[in-house]
Design a protein around this motif. Structure first.
Motif, PDB file in Angstrom:
ATOM      1  N   ILE A  79       0.835  -1.162   0.020  1.00 28.03           N
ATOM      2  CA  ILE A  79      -0.019  -0.158  -0.002  1.00 28.03           C
ATOM      3  C   ILE A  79       0.878   1.487  -0.048  1.00 28.03           C
ATOM      4  N   SER A  80       0.583   1.943  -0.934  1.00 29.45           N
ATOM      5  CA  SER A  80       1.362   3.647  -0.911  1.00 29.45           C
ATOM      6  C   SER A  80       0.345   4.524  -1.042  1.00 29.45           C
ATOM      7  N   ASP A  81       0.958   5.760  -1.111  1.00 32.47           N
ATOM      8  CA  ASP A  81       0.249   6.936  -1.284  1.00 32.47           C
ATOM      9  C   ASP A  81       0.322   7.453  -2.882  1.00 32.47           C
ATOM     10  N   GLU A  82      -0.215   8.331  -3.111  1.00 31.10           N
ATOM     11  CA  GLU A  82       0.047   9.003  -4.703  1.00 31.10           C
ATOM     12  C   GLU A  82       1.475   9.517  -5.083  1.00 31.10           C
ATOM     13  N   ASN A  83       1.819   9.663  -4.008  1.00 25.15           N
ATOM     14  CA  ASN A  83       3.412  10.089  -4.002  1.00 25.15           C
ATOM     15  C   ASN A  83       4.567   8.978  -4.147  1.00 25.15           C
ATOM     16  N   GLY A  84       4.060   7.851  -4.168  1.00 29.98           N
ATOM     17  CA  GLY A  84       5.017   6.575  -4.078  1.00 29.98           C
ATOM     18  C   GLY A  84       5.243   6.261  -2.512  1.00 29.98           C
ATOM     19  N   ASN A  85       4.925   6.927  -1.519  1.00 33.45           N
ATOM     20  CA  ASN A  85       5.410   6.731  -0.021  1.00 33.45           C
ATOM     21  C   ASN A  85       4.341   5.738   0.367  1.00 33.45           C
ATOM     22  N   THR A  86       5.202   4.443   1.084  1.00 30.18           N
ATOM     23  CA  THR A  86       4.389   3.689   1.683  1.00 30.18           C
ATOM     24  C   THR A  86       3.516   3.911   2.677  1.00 30.18           C
ATOM     25  N   VAL A  87       2.560   3.350   2.943  1.00 33.44           N
ATOM     26  CA  VAL A  87       1.462   3.508   4.056  1.00 33.44           C
ATOM     27  C   VAL A  87       1.478   2.431   5.116  1.00 33.44           C
ATOM     28  N   PRO A  88       2.184   2.702   6.119  1.00 33.96           N
ATOM     29  CA  PRO A  88       2.251   1.890   7.166  1.00 33.96           C
ATOM     30  C   PRO A  88       0.837   1.847   8.092  1.00 33.96           C
ATOM     31  N   PHE A  89       0.506   0.534   8.757  1.00 32.51           N
ATOM     32  CA  PHE A  89      -0.498   0.522   9.691  1.00 32.51           C
ATOM     33  C   PHE A  89      -1.761   0.718   9.069  1.00 32.51           C
ATOM     34  N   ALA A  90      -1.898   0.554   7.629  1.00 29.82           N
ATOM     35  CA  ALA A  90      -3.218   0.568   7.099  1.00 29.82           C
ATOM     36  C   ALA A  90      -4.117  -0.627   7.426  1.00 29.82           C
ATOM     37  N   ASN A  91      -5.344  -0.315   7.352  1.00 32.09           N
ATOM     38  CA  ASN A  91      -6.417  -1.413   7.722  1.00 32.09           C
ATOM     39  C   ASN A  91      -6.769  -2.280   6.398  1.00 32.09           C
ATOM     40  N   VAL A  92      -6.851  -3.535   6.235  1.00 29.89           N
ATOM     41  CA  VAL A  92      -7.160  -4.042   4.991  1.00 29.89           C
ATOM     42  C   VAL A  92      -8.301  -5.181   5.626  1.00 29.89           C
ATOM     43  N   LEU A  93      -9.216  -5.034   5.197  1.00 31.55           N
ATOM     44  CA  LEU A  93     -10.542  -5.842   5.742  1.00 31.55           C
ATOM     45  C   LEU A  93     -11.348  -6.402   4.465  1.00 31.55           C
ATOM     46  N   VAL A  94     -11.402  -7.802   4.621  1.00 33.03           N
ATOM     47  CA  VAL A  94     -12.045  -8.645   3.701  1.00 33.03           C
ATOM     48  C   VAL A  94     -13.656  -8.600   4.127  1.00 33.03           C
ATOM     49  N   ASP A  95     -14.558  -8.269   3.175  1.00 35.01           N
ATOM     50  CA  ASP A  95     -15.654  -7.928   3.320  1.00 35.01           C
ATOM     51  C   ASP A  95     -16.335  -9.606   3.688  1.00 35.01           C
ATOM     52  N   ASP A  96     -17.421  -9.623   4.248  1.00 37.24           N
ATOM     53  CA  ASP A  96     -18.109 -11.114   4.523  1.00 37.24           C
ATOM     54  C   ASP A  96     -17.120 -11.947   4.668  1.00 37.24           C
ATOM     55  N   SER A  97     -16.234 -11.774   5.661  1.00 39.32           N
ATOM     56  CA  SER A  97     -15.242 -12.676   6.399  1.00 39.32           C
ATOM     57  C   SER A  97     -14.768 -12.154   7.599  1.00 39.32           C
ATOM     58  N   GLU A  98     -13.944 -13.063   8.344  1.00 39.50           N
ATOM     59  CA  GLU A  98     -13.389 -12.446   9.554  1.00 39.50           C
ATOM     60  C   GLU A  98     -11.651 -12.324   9.157  1.00 39.50           C
ATOM     61  N   LYS A  99     -11.153 -12.078   8.071  1.00 39.25           N
ATOM     62  CA  LYS A  99     -10.070 -11.969   7.575  1.00 39.25           C
ATOM     63  C   LYS A  99      -9.829 -10.472   7.540  1.00 39.25           C
ATOM     64  N   TYR A 100      -8.619 -10.110   8.239  1.00 36.32           N
ATOM     65  CA  TYR A 100      -8.098  -8.690   8.082  1.00 36.32           C
ATOM     66  C   TYR A 100      -6.648  -8.733   8.131  1.00 36.32           C
ATOM     67  N   ALA A 101      -6.026  -7.450   7.927  1.00 33.72           N
ATOM     68  CA  ALA A 101      -4.508  -7.418   8.179  1.00 33.72           C
ATOM     69  C   ALA A 101      -4.309  -5.837   8.222  1.00 33.72           C
ATOM     70  N   ILE A 102      -3.029  -5.896   8.772  1.00 34.95           N
ATOM     71  CA  ILE A 102      -2.631  -4.409   9.343  1.00 34.95           C
ATOM     72  C   ILE A 102      -1.273  -4.366   8.476  1.00 34.95           C
ATOM     73  N   GLY A 114       4.489  -0.865   4.344  1.00 34.20           N
ATOM     74  CA  GLY A 114       3.281  -0.922   3.689  1.00 34.20           C
ATOM     75  C   GLY A 114       2.778  -2.371   3.069  1.00 34.20           C
ATOM     76  N   PHE A 115       3.520  -3.434   3.516  1.00 34.23           N
ATOM     77  CA  PHE A 115       3.150  -4.612   3.056  1.00 34.23           C
ATOM     78  C   PHE A 115       2.172  -5.221   4.079  1.00 34.23           C
ATOM     79  N   PHE A 116       1.199  -6.214   3.411  1.00 35.45           N
ATOM     80  CA  PHE A 116       0.111  -6.883   3.971  1.00 35.45           C
ATOM     81  C   PHE A 116      -0.169  -8.231   3.381  1.00 35.45           C
ATOM     82  N   SER A 117      -0.637  -9.181   4.186  1.00 35.54           N
ATOM     83  CA  SER A 117      -0.843 -10.565   3.525  1.00 35.54           C
ATOM     84  C   SER A 117      -1.876 -11.122   4.352  1.00 35.54           C
ATOM     85  N   ILE A 118      -2.911 -11.975   3.503  1.00 31.31           N
ATOM     86  CA  ILE A 118      -3.988 -12.505   4.044  1.00 31.31           C
ATOM     87  C   ILE A 118      -4.197 -13.829   3.549  1.00 31.31           C
TER      88      ILE A 118
END
Length: 786
Positions: A29-52, A57-61
């Motif tokens: 995950i990065s912003d429009e300037n190419g900087n990584t975004v740490p501690f972003a929330n990644v939520l999968v709808d209709d499941s109990e899966k998520y990641a930070i 800026g890396f995440f894995s589910i």
């Protein structure tokens, strides 16, 4: 019963199934300037899966089924991003996500803690979610978090560890069910409850104002509180220590480890200790004149509370035959000195009554995807709990600690006679849930919860033949139902339709002798049906309306039927509560002057309850549960949240409720009709403001200052028809102000916070005018590794 329990346990283990493939979703995950975004929330709808996302800026589910998903990416300072991915023919997908910067995050303003869980809060059901992770460094616990949510009022009979009564939109007591991980919390340990659970062991708190979802709820008549424990991926260590006034100490430890084969181990520990010896308003007692004299400030003596909790869990995740298989072991203990009965006695405190609890619990959690559309979950809990109560002294003291010459001739301070009671309780609980996705827009949920509790006891001060506790008592409850969730017109309209069945059987002996000296054995076997419907209309992305109707029953609980052997007597003749519940409300989000984000939610509610179970004073220092024939509840609650500056946010929540008795069981009590139900304030509100300073001592460290204000209007502690206008019958208006400062280091590992509660030392009261702590100070130290 043993063969039934064994069958349930075998079913909980499940049939080992294999052969379905899995999807791994990862990315950066990065912003429009190419900087990584740490501690972003990644939520999968209709499941109990998520990641930070991590520092890069890396995440894995992992462990996703092979199908399509909607993925939500959110982070403070960025606009929420929703992407749809198709994983039906892939084993791994790698995403490159670009998030757009937003000067202020509108979602983050919505009542503390709701930013990362706005999806949960936007269900057709009237629900809000508090993200406990945002408060891990604060000097608060689950009770403090709840007490600041709109429509919710938490009542306590004292300091740390005291009895808790939760009110949601006018409904209170056991009409509001408390759950831990979707199971009734009172059956999961001997002394575990929301009043002693540290916030560091909580992922979030879901507050259901009215209808509870099938896979969580039981017979909640007016709403429910579901505490979701921490959901941890990878290795994790969290150690905290909180200390403060009244000799209060609260250490907490959380450990989690996962190996490369998805086998995991976890352990949680916490201890609560407090003398609770805060200052209260009492009265001197003149022995010669046999009457109370002037009001004095006295120390609340004999109020110590101590509890310990430890659990260990082993399990495995993300296997073809199990999404998760976990077995847990819990041991917990609690000890409490009883200082006052249900009704506060300003002249004479209780000096030698104690209660203890100890329990050992085993729990098995198992979930498996039977197909790409069908999911099975089972949770089985078996516990052995020992409760004891001691009340056996004739000595009487005043609030200054002086021994009075008077002697209580019955040899007990609280009960009708001396008591040294031990109660053994065996609890078996099993919930099985099946979820079937008919289409992406429609799903069916079927769930069944079975609870069997048996108890037998002994009072050594009573002759065996005269001791009703020697008779075994059994209470069985079964809750089953089916729920249909649907989305229509491209998610413009969302609906929830549920049918529920309630059944309970009780076999017990009344704790009171009948007139002829024999004990009355009573057996009950009742079955009831309920249903609810909820509808939500999404007008646009910033505005929705929702409403719900429910016809519900609330079955009597063990403590209501059989008492607690100390301050609460038995009443096995109780009838279940029943109610028609209506909720309607909406949420609107906007930006004032195109720069200041605000959020406004307003909810209206109406309930008409019959046979409402209410705890009322019954004699000196005792209480008993009774049925009120009919009670009408109506009111409105809401909150306003705003961020006027980048580093400043504020929240205001308020509730007005009118709770009145509509009919009486006895003709002699006709004067109570139309009066308010006692111990329920008609209006209360809370306000808080938070200002954050970035980098005060170093790069990326944070210093936050918080201000909290609470107001509760005057209310009667007894039936208004009988209430004289004196200090003993009315709880006055209350104003409570608190301050807190929290500092987080650059690494985020070290944190410290200090809080002053009730800074102006105002008098604070609760049910039956029992006084709560005045000004007090707490400090919390926390260290984390993840």
């Amino acid at each position: 019963m043993s063969h039934i329990k064994f069958t349930f346990l075998l079913f909980s283990l499940g049939t080992a199934l294999n052969g379905f493939s899995q999807l791994t979703l990862s990315g950066t995950i990065s912003d429009e300037n190419g900087n990584t975004v740490p501690f972003a929330n990644v939520l999968v709808d209709d499941s109990e899966k998520y990641a930070i996302s991590d520092d890069n800026g890396f995440f894995s589910i992992t462990g996703l089924e092979n199908r399509s998903y909607r993925i939500r990416f959110s982070s403070i300072g960025f606009k929420t991003l929703v992407r749809t991915i198709d994983g039906s023919s892939n084993s791994a997908l790698v995403l490159s996500v670009v998030m757009t910067t937003q000067t202020e995050s509108l979602d983050e303003v919505i009542v503390q803690g709701k930013s990362e869980l706005s999806i949960i809060s936007a269900q057709p059901l009237a629900v809000s979610a508090i993200d406990a992770k945002l408060f891990q460094n604060a000097n608060i616990d689950a009770v403090n978090l709840l007490d600041r949510a709109n429509g919710v009022r938490v009542r306590q009979s004292g300091g740390l560890g005291s009895d808790v009564n939760i009110s949601i939109q006018g409904a209170q007591g056991n009409a509001i069910r408390r759950y831990f991980d979707g199971l009734p919390i009172q059956y999961l340990a001997a002394g575990l409850d929301i009043n002693n659970l540290p916030v560091n062991q909580i992922e979030r708190i879901d507050i259901y104002r009215g209808v509870t979802p099938l896979e969580v709820g039981t017979d909640a008549l007016g709403g429910g509180i579901n505490i979701v424990p921490k959901q941890i991926q990878g290795d994790y260590v969290d150690v905290s220590y909180q200390f403060g006034s009244f000799n209060t100490h609260r250490p907490s430890v959380n450990l989690f480890h996962t190996n490369t084969k998805d086998f995991f181990f976890s352990s949680n520990f916490f201890l609560n200790y407090s003398d609770n010896n805060y200052k209260i308003n009492a009265q001197n007692f003149n022995e010669e004149e046999r009457r109370a004299t002037e009001i004095i400030e006295a120390e609340r003596r004999h109020s110590l509370f101590r509890s310990t909790y430890v659990d260990f869990a082993l399990g495995v995740r993300n296997k073809p035959w199990a999404k998760e298989l976990k077995i847990s072991f819990v041991n917990d203990r609690s000890f409490r000195e009883i200082n006052t009965g249900i009704v506060f006695n300003p002249v004479r405190p209780i000096a030698a009554v104690t209660q203890e609890n100890e329990g050992i619990t085993t729990r098995l959690d198992y979930s498996v995807a039977l197909s790409d559309k069908l999911l099975l979950k089972t949770k089985t809990n078996i516990g052995r709990y020992i409760q004891s109560a001691l009340d056996s002294t004739r000595v009487i003291f005043d609030w200054s600690g002086n021994r009075l010459e008077s002697v209580d001739g019955n040899g007990a301070e609280l009960l009708s006679g001396p008591a040294d009671i031990t109660i053994d309780r065996d609890v078996f609980l099993q919930r099985t849930t099946l979820k079937y996705n008919i289409t992406d827009a429609h799903k069916i949920t079927v769930s069944n919860l079975f609870i069997d509790q048996q108890r037998e006891g002994r009072n050594v001060f009573v002759d065996l033949n005269d001791d009703p506790l020697r008779f075994p008592a059994q209470l069985q409850q079964n809750y089953s139902g089916i729920q249909w969730d649907g989305m229509w017109f491209n998610t413009l309209l969302e609906t929830v339709l549920t049918y529920k069945n309630y059944n309970y059987k009780a076999d017990a002996t009344s704790l009171e002798n009948v007139i002829d000296g024999a004990f009355e054995r009573q057996q009950l076997n009742n079955n009831y049906h309920g249903a609810n419907v909820a509808v939500k209309y999404n007008i646009d992305t910033n505005l929705f309306l929702r409403g719900s109707y429910e016809y519900a029953y609330r079955l009597p609980e063990e403590i209501e039927l059989f008492g607690n052997q100390s301050t609460i007597g038995s009443n096995v003749a109780l009838e279940p509560e029943q109610s028609d519940n209506y909720n309607i409300g909406g949420l609107y989000k906007a930006k004032l002057f195109n720069t200041v984000p605000v959020a406004l939610e307003v909810n209206g509610f109406y309930r008409y309850q019959q046979d409402r179970i209410l705890l009322l004073a019954s004699g000196f220092d005792l209480a008993r549960h009774f049925n009120e024939e009919e009670v009408e509840i109506k009111g409105v609650d809401g909150y306003l949240a705003v961020r006027p500056l980048k580093n400043l946010k504020a929240n205001l929540a308020a509730t007005y409720q009118d709770v009145r008795i509509q009919s009486a069981l006895e003709a002699s009590e006709a004067d109570v009709i139309g009066t308010r139900v006692p111990n329920i304030p008609s209006f209360f509100m809370s306000f808080d403001a938070h200002y954050t300073i970035e980098g005060p001592l170093g790069e990326r460290d944070l210093l936050r200052f918080s201000y909290y204000y609470d107001y509760i209007t005057e209310f009667s502690s007894i039936r208004e028809a009988n209430a004289l206008r004196n200090i003993a019958n009315f709880v006055p208006d209350q104003h409570i102000n608190s301050l807190e400062a929290t500092y987080t280091t650059t690494s985020g590992k070290w944190n410290v916070s200090a809080r002053i509660n009730n800074i102006f030392d105002d008098d604070v009261f609760d049910n039956f005018r029992v006084q709560r702590p005045g000004r007090n100070v707490n400090v919390k130290l926390r260290y984390t590794i993840q």
